[in-house]
Write a protein that holds these residues in place. Structure first.
Motif, PDB file in Angstrom:
ATOM      1  N   ARG A  64       0.851  -1.183   0.000  1.00  0.00           N
ATOM      2  CA  ARG A  64       0.000   0.000   0.000  1.00  0.00           C
ATOM      3  C   ARG A  64       0.887   1.233   0.000  1.00  0.00           C
ATOM      4  NH1 ARG A  64      -4.784   0.178   4.231  1.00  0.00           N
ATOM      5  NH2 ARG A  64      -5.405  -1.541   2.837  1.00  0.00           N
ATOM      6  N   GLY A  65       0.947   1.885  -1.131  1.00  0.00           N
ATOM      7  CA  GLY A  65       1.717   3.111  -1.256  1.00  0.00           C
ATOM      8  C   GLY A  65       3.215   2.946  -1.251  1.00  0.00           C
ATOM      9  N   ALA A  66       3.722   1.690  -1.319  1.00  0.00           N
ATOM     10  CA  ALA A  66       5.172   1.442  -1.174  1.00  0.00           C
ATOM     11  C   ALA A  66       5.697   2.124   0.087  1.00  0.00           C
ATOM     12  CB  ALA A  66       5.932   1.902  -2.409  1.00  0.00           C
ATOM     13  N   THR A  67       4.960   1.970   1.185  1.00  0.00           N
ATOM     14  CA  THR A  67       5.249   2.659   2.435  1.00  0.00           C
ATOM     15  C   THR A  67       6.295   1.897   3.247  1.00  0.00           C
ATOM     16  OG1 THR A  67       2.976   3.483   2.496  1.00  0.00           O
ATOM     17  CG2 THR A  67       4.230   3.567   4.553  1.00  0.00           C
ATOM     18  N   LEU A  68       7.370   2.567   3.612  1.00  0.00           N
ATOM     19  CA  LEU A  68       8.383   1.978   4.475  1.00  0.00           C
ATOM     20  C   LEU A  68       7.800   1.784   5.872  1.00  0.00           C
ATOM     21  CD1 LEU A  68      11.378   1.177   5.051  1.00  0.00           C
ATOM     22  CD2 LEU A  68      11.787   3.603   5.569  1.00  0.00           C
ATOM     23  N   LEU A  69       7.837   0.549   6.363  1.00  0.00           N
ATOM     24  CA  LEU A  69       7.305   0.229   7.676  1.00  0.00           C
ATOM     25  C   LEU A  69       8.390   0.103   8.739  1.00  0.00           C
ATOM     26  CD1 LEU A  69       4.754  -2.522   6.581  1.00  0.00           C
ATOM     27  CD2 LEU A  69       4.253  -0.119   7.090  1.00  0.00           C
ATOM     28  N   ASP A  70       9.539  -0.422   8.351  1.00  0.00           N
ATOM     29  CA  ASP A  70      10.604  -0.680   9.323  1.00  0.00           C
ATOM     30  C   ASP A  70      11.931  -0.701   8.574  1.00  0.00           C
ATOM     31  OD1 ASP A  70      11.850  -1.265  11.712  1.00  0.00           O
ATOM     32  OD2 ASP A  70      11.160  -3.342  11.824  1.00  0.00           O
ATOM     33  N   TRP A  71      12.988  -0.182   9.234  1.00  0.00           N
ATOM     34  CA  TRP A  71      14.337  -0.205   8.647  1.00  0.00           C
ATOM     35  C   TRP A  71      15.331  -0.300   9.788  1.00  0.00           C
ATOM     36  CZ3 TRP A  71      17.269   4.594   6.435  1.00  0.00           C
ATOM     37  CH2 TRP A  71      18.490   4.178   5.870  1.00  0.00           C
ATOM     38  N   GLY A 119      -0.145  11.138  10.587  1.00  0.00           N
ATOM     39  CA  GLY A 119       1.241  11.555  10.424  1.00  0.00           C
ATOM     40  C   GLY A 119       1.860  11.190   9.101  1.00  0.00           C
ATOM     41  N   VAL A 120       1.137  10.428   8.266  1.00  0.00           N
ATOM     42  CA  VAL A 120       1.661   9.972   6.972  1.00  0.00           C
ATOM     43  C   VAL A 120       3.089   9.454   7.154  1.00  0.00           C
ATOM     44  CG1 VAL A 120       1.901  10.552   4.512  1.00  0.00           C
ATOM     45  CG2 VAL A 120       0.220  11.731   5.901  1.00  0.00           C
ATOM     46  N   ARG A 121       3.215   8.480   8.051  1.00  0.00           N
ATOM     47  CA  ARG A 121       4.532   7.962   8.403  1.00  0.00           C
ATOM     48  C   ARG A 121       5.172   7.263   7.206  1.00  0.00           C
ATOM     49  NH1 ARG A 121       5.349   7.438  14.216  1.00  0.00           N
ATOM     50  NH2 ARG A 121       3.510   8.224  15.314  1.00  0.00           N
ATOM     51  N   ASN A 122       6.256   7.834   6.722  1.00  0.00           N
ATOM     52  CA  ASN A 122       7.068   7.279   5.633  1.00  0.00           C
ATOM     53  C   ASN A 122       6.304   7.170   4.316  1.00  0.00           C
ATOM     54  OD1 ASN A 122       9.031   6.992   7.617  1.00  0.00           O
ATOM     55  ND2 ASN A 122       8.522   4.849   7.994  1.00  0.00           N
ATOM     56  N   GLY A 123       5.238   7.937   4.184  1.00  0.00           N
ATOM     57  CA  GLY A 123       4.444   7.882   2.965  1.00  0.00           C
ATOM     58  C   GLY A 123       5.137   8.548   1.786  1.00  0.00           C
ATOM     59  N   ILE A 124       4.938   7.974   0.598  1.00  0.00           N
ATOM     60  CA  ILE A 124       5.386   8.607  -0.642  1.00  0.00           C
ATOM     61  C   ILE A 124       4.259   9.513  -1.122  1.00  0.00           C
ATOM     62  CG2 ILE A 124       6.111   8.242  -3.024  1.00  0.00           C
ATOM     63  CD1 ILE A 124       7.316   5.584  -2.093  1.00  0.00           C
ATOM     64  N   MET A 125       4.600  10.770  -1.360  1.00  0.00           N
ATOM     65  CA  MET A 125       3.592  11.796  -1.642  1.00  0.00           C
ATOM     66  C   MET A 125       3.503  12.065  -3.140  1.00  0.00           C
ATOM     67  SD  MET A 125       4.505  14.382   1.540  1.00  0.00           S
ATOM     68  CE  MET A 125       6.248  14.559   1.108  1.00  0.00           C
ATOM     69  N   ALA A 126       2.357  11.754  -3.725  1.00  0.00           N
ATOM     70  CA  ALA A 126       2.092  12.032  -5.129  1.00  0.00           C
ATOM     71  C   ALA A 126       0.574  11.893  -5.324  1.00  0.00           C
ATOM     72  CB  ALA A 126       2.845  11.060  -6.043  1.00  0.00           C
ATOM     73  N   PRO A 127      -0.026  12.698  -6.183  1.00  0.00           N
ATOM     74  CA  PRO A 127       0.572  13.627  -7.148  1.00  0.00           C
ATOM     75  C   PRO A 127       0.862  15.024  -6.600  1.00  0.00           C
ATOM     76  CG  PRO A 127      -1.798  13.533  -7.478  1.00  0.00           C
ATOM     77  CD  PRO A 127      -1.480  12.562  -6.383  1.00  0.00           C
ATOM     78  N   PHE A 128       0.791  15.191  -5.270  1.00  0.00           N
ATOM     79  CA  PHE A 128       1.226  16.467  -4.694  1.00  0.00           C
ATOM     80  C   PHE A 128       1.731  16.208  -3.287  1.00  0.00           C
ATOM     81  CE2 PHE A 128      -3.383  16.039  -4.148  1.00  0.00           C
ATOM     82  CZ  PHE A 128      -3.565  16.196  -2.787  1.00  0.00           C
ATOM     83  N   PRO A 129       2.795  16.917  -2.877  1.00  0.00           N
ATOM     84  CA  PRO A 129       3.257  16.858  -1.491  1.00  0.00           C
ATOM     85  C   PRO A 129       2.622  17.967  -0.670  1.00  0.00           C
ATOM     86  CG  PRO A 129       4.900  17.946  -2.841  1.00  0.00           C
ATOM     87  CD  PRO A 129       3.745  17.622  -3.744  1.00  0.00           C
TER      88      PRO A 129
END
Length: 391
Positions: free
Chosen positions: A45-52, A78-88
């Motif tokens: 979902r959204g290519a969201t980073l969950l853990d690193w 908080g949109v944690r680690n979300g990729i923002m598109a088509p607008f930030p």
């Protein structure tokens, strides 16, 4: 995190592996270095980073504060680690005008509820189109489509690819959008990662953002109109992190521009974006006055740094052009001020409503746009803490 595991088939033998995970019913993938134990987990979902996490000092150090479970990911606080598109970031009043059309992203919603930010990609169910495992790293290609009838106020068609690269000490993202519609579309991208360095309090961390200008906003966090939005960092009421300094008790939700401290408020619109144009199209001539996006440094990259002086641990957050938004997480519902958001963005907040951003956000029919950013971990001997910014 409670994750169920299934391997991704691979015909190669390498130190790096990609495997499928179940994140509370949401498909995810883990990229792992078998030699060091470093790993990163991304939701589809959204290519969201969950853990690193990476190894250092005899432990696996947490480098991000992502969503802990599927309910948090669905809530998107908080949109944690979300990729923002088509607008930030935000669009003022959830409405804008593009190519003579007035468009409403929240139709029927009263003024008090007309808040929208960070685009739609973060909530799209993407698919894994390609996996690569080698002796030196791994990568995953996520892909999906924003359809013209999917989101109110955005009647445009985009094919979105997110390529994630992973090594034992780094993550790299390239977000690519292709306008598959028959007319130009407004578009820009960014990433909203929350970084930490293990359990170190953010007050004790040191931050460097190589910028000479910052973006001034009103009480709604929207940039001021025209040239009034830009101020030199040393003249502005925002902390100056042009040189590494302690965060301390600074409360920050601000955007920095003119990366590299070269004295330029901004460079050519869309600087840092790689655009492939169809043969029949060309971008309009540059607008006069201010630009919406900052130039990159000489090697093409802007680098911000977050450091723990007690351990020597450091993250370098790089991006190819754009601006840097910094947020200390003070308003998060869970664990405020536990991590620092260092956000690579192509354009400033409310770009869809700014004449100085019109060229930067325009993606002609058939054109492809890419924006790259990422983070690298390293460690050096600990040092004396630096001073925090003054009030």
């Amino acid at each position: 995190m409670d994750l169920a595991v299934a391997p991704v088939p691979s015909a190669t033998s390498s130190a790096y592996r990609v495997r499928r995970l179940d994140f509370g019913g949401i498909p995810a993938v883990e990229l792992r270095d078998g030699a060091s134990g470093a790993y990163a987990v991304f939701a589809q979902r959204g290519a969201t980073l969950l853990d690193w996490r990476v190894p250092h000092g005899g432990e696996l150090v947490e480098l991000t504060d992502g969503y802990r479970n599927a309910a948090e990911l669905a809530n998107q606080n908080g949109v944690r680690n979300g990729i923002m598109a088509p607008f930030p970031n935000r669009i003022a009043g959830a409405s804008y005008r593009f190519d003579g059309r007035d468009l409403d992203l929240r139709p029927g919603v009263p003024a008090a509820g007309r808040l929208i930010y960070h685009g739609f990609l973060r909530e799209l169910e993407l698919v894994v189109a390609h996996v690569r495992e080698t002796a030196t790293g791994a990568s995953v290609l996520f892909t999906g489509t924003i359809r013209p009838d999917a989101f109110a106020g955005y009647p445009f068609a985009l094919k979105i690819n997110v390529r994630v690269g992973f090594t034992a000490r780094s993550i790299a993202l390239t977000v690519t959008a292709t306008n598959i519609g028959d007319r130009a579309a407004p578009y820009a991208a960014g990433w909203h990662p929350y970084f930490r360095l293990g359990d170190a309090p953010i007050e004790d961390l040191e931050l460097e953002v190589p910028a000479s200008y910052c973006i001034l906003t009103d009480d709604r966090l929207l940039p001021l109109a025209g040239d009034a939005a830009y101020a030199r960092v040393d003249d502005a009421p925002l902390p100056d992190f042009g040189r590494m300094r302690r965060i301390g008790d600074a409360v920050i939700d601000a955007c920095y521009s003119g990366a590299g401290g070269n004295g330029d408020r901004a460079g050519p619109a869309g600087s840092g974006r790689v655009v492939a144009m169809p043969a029949s199209e060309s971008l309009p001539a540059p607008l006069g006055g201010m630009r919406c996006a900052s130039p990159a440094l000489q090697d093409g990259l802007t680098r911000s740094r977050l450091r723990d002086p007690a351990t020597g641990r450091q993250l370098t957050v790089w991006q190819r052009g754009g601006l840097v938004h910094v947020f200390t997480g003070d308003t998060l519902a869970r664990d405020p001020r536990r991590a620092v958001a260092i956000e690579p963005v192509e354009v400033m907040t409310d770009s869809f409503n700014r004449p100085d951003c019109a060229r930067a956000i325009r993606l002609p029919a058939g054109a492809t746009s890419s924006f790259s950013c990422g983070a690298e971990f390293d460690a050096s001997p600990s040092s004396q803490p630096l001073a925090a910014p003054s009030a």
